[in-house]
Write a protein that holds these residues in place. Structure first.
Motif, PDB file in Angstrom:
ATOM      1  N   TYR A 294      28.402  15.477 -34.488  1.00  0.00           N
ATOM      2  CA  TYR A 294      27.389  16.199 -35.257  1.00  0.00           C
ATOM      3  C   TYR A 294      26.140  16.473 -34.422  1.00  0.00           C
ATOM      4  O   TYR A 294      25.927  15.855 -33.378  1.00  0.00           O
ATOM      5  CB  TYR A 294      27.026  15.446 -36.544  1.00  0.00           C
ATOM      6  N   GLN A 295      25.347  17.406 -34.917  1.00  0.00           N
ATOM      7  CA  GLN A 295      24.083  17.757 -34.247  1.00  0.00           C
ATOM      8  C   GLN A 295      23.059  18.073 -35.327  1.00  0.00           C
ATOM      9  O   GLN A 295      23.396  18.704 -36.341  1.00  0.00           O
ATOM     10  CB  GLN A 295      24.271  18.967 -33.345  1.00  0.00           C
ATOM     11  N   LYS A 296      21.832  17.606 -35.114  1.00  0.00           N
ATOM     12  CA  LYS A 296      20.744  17.956 -36.041  1.00  0.00           C
ATOM     13  C   LYS A 296      19.414  17.800 -35.333  1.00  0.00           C
ATOM     14  O   LYS A 296      19.329  17.255 -34.232  1.00  0.00           O
ATOM     15  CB  LYS A 296      20.800  17.085 -37.297  1.00  0.00           C
ATOM     16  N   THR A 297      18.396  18.311 -35.984  1.00  0.00           N
ATOM     17  CA  THR A 297      17.037  18.173 -35.452  1.00  0.00           C
ATOM     18  C   THR A 297      16.283  17.189 -36.331  1.00  0.00           C
ATOM     19  O   THR A 297      16.362  17.266 -37.566  1.00  0.00           O
ATOM     20  CB  THR A 297      16.323  19.551 -35.465  1.00  0.00           C
ATOM     21  N   GLU A 298      15.605  16.233 -35.698  1.00  0.00           N
ATOM     22  CA  GLU A 298      14.876  15.210 -36.460  1.00  0.00           C
ATOM     23  C   GLU A 298      13.496  15.025 -35.858  1.00  0.00           C
ATOM     24  O   GLU A 298      13.207  15.513 -34.769  1.00  0.00           O
ATOM     25  CB  GLU A 298      15.617  13.853 -36.382  1.00  0.00           C
TER      26      GLU A 298
END
Ligand SMILES: Nc1ncnc2c1ncn2[C@@H]1O[C@H](COP(=O)(O)OP(=O)(O)O)[C@@H](O)[C@H]1O
Ligand SMILES: O=C(COP(=O)(O)O)[C@H](O)[C@H](O)COP(=O)(O)O
Length: 383
Positions: A294-298
């Protein structure tokens, strides 16, 4: 024949280096080390984590990216220092103020700053970063004593791993790149019990008591350092199957805006992605979905961060070539370098889960940070 490292002029502009055999790698390493002698300063990496969180294991993956065999300092007695042609890994436990008996008298844990000699730590990290030798104390984990000092000669990369690399501001400011390994309590417990029982001879009961006794100090002095890191590797229980205590969900939290550190991303930078690779391309014997990437911006400590993660496990490391090709800005010098590095460590802890994959990426990024600071190109290792 690879393009040999030139003289200092090469530091003016990166010199692309390619080597096709170990001899040329040796030449390249020798010339990078010579640059140290001619005034190039070492690059200093900090790695913070609690006891038993896999720092030493992780550092062996990092040092392997710089070529040359990594071995304990050959002083013929107990040492924590790992040395290769290009790298030195120093364990900050060596700056404990008291030995084990001494801590029994003070009643303080090794995690308490009062049990660590930060003045000496600062003095020696500074000296090493200036390219000077030091006589560093040794903490003997086997019998709990403070042993006779060992001579440490600076190498192009110096890694300080331990409980407090970012606690003292003076020491923190000497770090060119800061990594924190954040392991959830249940995972940490399993790892520390395994190591301290098998390798350090502690009883399971005493390890359990030590972990419990140290929790307040961990929360007060070690855990807050994760907010100072440039990248964080988080190791959590899997989300794929409820109550699964075996498999891991591993996140690489990459802070943005760090000099020479361009976050790794999947397919399209900044996209939120969840990807379950088909099992016929990436076999997984783990339950449920087996493996999810998975990939996300935090936000991390108020900073923008790019997160990539892997939940579950893969059965065959060589099939990770398929996954590796989906990522960009990995720090690899050729397609397949990540898979090659993981195969070289097959059977080591984390070989088939996100810790092995994301630690290997982080190791290549440490090499990239070094190259950016030292303005020299480290050759990709020959097959
Ligand atoms: N990725 C991993 N997966 C499973 N076990 C691990 C992993 N990394 C380390 N370990 C185990 O955890 C224990 C502590 O590792 P170590 O590298 O000695 O930690 P530290 O240097 O932080 O004290 C060892 O038994 C090691 O085998
Ligand atoms: O926390 C650690 C080890 O860190 P790591 O596990 O990262 O090497 C202390 O140095 C020892 O626990 C000291 O206490 P004792 O030697 O009595 O356990």
């Amino acid at each position: 024949m690879g393009t040999p490292l030139a003289s200092r002029s090469s530091f003016a502009s990166p010199v692309a280096l390619r080597v096709t055999n170990d001899k040329e790698m040796d030449v390249a390493i020798q010339q990078i080390s010579m640059s140290l002698a001619s005034g190039q300063k070492p690059v200093v990496i900090g790695l913070a984590a609690d006891s038993g969180c896999g720092k030493s294991t992780f550092m062996r993956r990092v040092t392997a990216c710089f070529g040359g065999a990594c071995k304990l300092n050959p002083i013929g007695r107990e040492t924590n220092t790992l040395i290769s042609d290009m790298t030195t890994v120093i364990c900050l436990d060596d700056y404990h103020l008291n030995d084990r008996q001494g801590r029994k008298k003070t009643g303080l844990t090794a995690l308490d700053p009062r049990e660590n000699n930060f003045d000496l730590m600062y003095e020696q990290v500074k000296a090493l970063k200036e390219g000077k030798k030091v006589m560093k104390p040794i903490y003997n984990h086997v019998n709990g004593t403070l042993d006779e000092a060992e001579e440490i000669t600076p190498t192009p990369i110096i890694i300080f791993e331990g409980l407090h690399p970012f606690y003292d501001k003076r020491v923190e400011e000497l770090m060119d790149f800061k990594i924190y390994v954040d392991i959830t309590p249940e995972v940490k417990f399993n790892w520390k019990v395994q190591r301290d029982h098998e390798e350090r001879g502690h009883s399971i009961e005493s390890i359990k008591q030590q972990i419990e006794a140290r929790k307040p100090d961990f929360d007060a002095y070690i855990d807050p350092q994760k907010n100072k890191a440039d990248c964080v590797i988080q190791v959590l229980p899997t989300n794929l199957v409820a109550n699964d205590k075996t498999h891991l969900n591993v996140k690489l939290i990459q802070c943005k805006g760090v000099d020479h550190y361009a976050p790794t991303y999947l397919w399209d930078e900044g996209s939120d992605i969840e990807w379950v690779p088909p099992r016929n391309k990436l076999a997984s014997s783990a339950p449920g979905a087996g493996l999810k990437i998975y990939q996300k911006t935090e936000k991390w400590a108020g900073k923008d961060a790019a997160v990539i993660g892997m939940d579950g496990k893969y059965d065959k490391i060589d099939e990770m070539m398929y996954v590796e090709k989906q990522f960009a800005s990995t720090g690899s010098k050729f397609v397949g370098e990540i898979t090659k590095k993981m195969l070289e460590y097959e059977g080591q802890p984390g070989s088939n889960d996100g810790t092995g994959f994301l630690q290997t990426i982080t190791a290549l990024k440490v090499r990239e940070v070094y190259e950016g600071i030292a303005k020299v190109k480290v050759p990709a290792q020959a097959n």
